[in-house]
Design an enzyme around this catalytic site. Sequence first.
Site, mmCIF file in Angstrom:
data_model
loop_
_atom_site.group_PDB
_atom_site.id
_atom_site.type_symbol
_atom_site.label_atom_id
_atom_site.label_comp_id
_atom_site.label_asym_id
_atom_site.label_seq_id
_atom_site.Cartn_x
_atom_site.Cartn_y
_atom_site.Cartn_z
ATOM 1 N N HIS A 58 -27.993 -41.094 -82.415
ATOM 2 C CA HIS A 58 -27.993 -40.890 -80.971
ATOM 3 C C HIS A 58 -29.349 -41.220 -80.051
ATOM 4 O O HIS A 58 -29.393 -40.851 -79.040
ATOM 5 C CB HIS A 58 -27.706 -39.223 -80.735
ATOM 6 C CG HIS A 58 -28.870 -38.328 -81.206
ATOM 7 N ND1 HIS A 58 -28.859 -38.213 -82.636
ATOM 8 C CD2 HIS A 58 -29.937 -37.834 -80.677
ATOM 9 C CE1 HIS A 58 -30.148 -37.579 -82.737
ATOM 10 N NE2 HIS A 58 -30.675 -37.492 -81.756
ATOM 11 N N HIS A 72 -32.706 -42.129 -75.703
ATOM 12 C CA HIS A 72 -31.776 -41.079 -76.003
ATOM 13 C C HIS A 72 -30.399 -41.163 -75.591
ATOM 14 O O HIS A 72 -30.161 -41.350 -74.355
ATOM 15 C CB HIS A 72 -32.348 -39.804 -75.662
ATOM 16 C CG HIS A 72 -32.091 -38.632 -76.594
ATOM 17 N ND1 HIS A 72 -30.622 -37.982 -76.379
ATOM 18 C CD2 HIS A 72 -32.712 -38.048 -77.408
ATOM 19 C CE1 HIS A 72 -30.704 -37.127 -77.324
ATOM 20 N NE2 HIS A 72 -31.749 -36.826 -77.908
#
Length: 149
Positions: A58, A72
């Site tokens: 992620h 992110h």
Amino acid sequence: MNVTAPLAGRVIPLSQVPDQVFADQLVGSGVAVDPDRTRGPLTVTAPISGKLLKLHPHAFVVFGGGVGVLVHLGIDTVKLKGEGFTLHATEGDTVETGTPIVTFDPTEIAATGNPIICPIVVMDSPKNSISPDTIDTVVEPGARLFDTP
């Protein structure tokens, strides 16, 4: 140093990220990208050339030219434990701007209930040290997002 868009979407200020750590620039200054949801899976690329210092499904950090840039993918997506993300690189790799790092489908991730906004931050940079002129523009991977201070 020129930081490029790692994925397609609309550029928004960090203040609009639904996470106080990013919105208050506690990790550093930068922008966020609201990913294009019309294309299916998106391949996220390295925003700068350097070493892939950290790699999670992620999120990742590329360190080069004396700065680390964090990408992110979504908010609270660590809870997904990698589900929905496909890695194309390995932590420690040397990458060039535009090297594919991870693929994910923003629509599928959003369906998990997690906000899909993607912060792109210069790690440990002072608050408001990035002056982006790309806010509210639509970018493609590789387009200039901002210059590092």
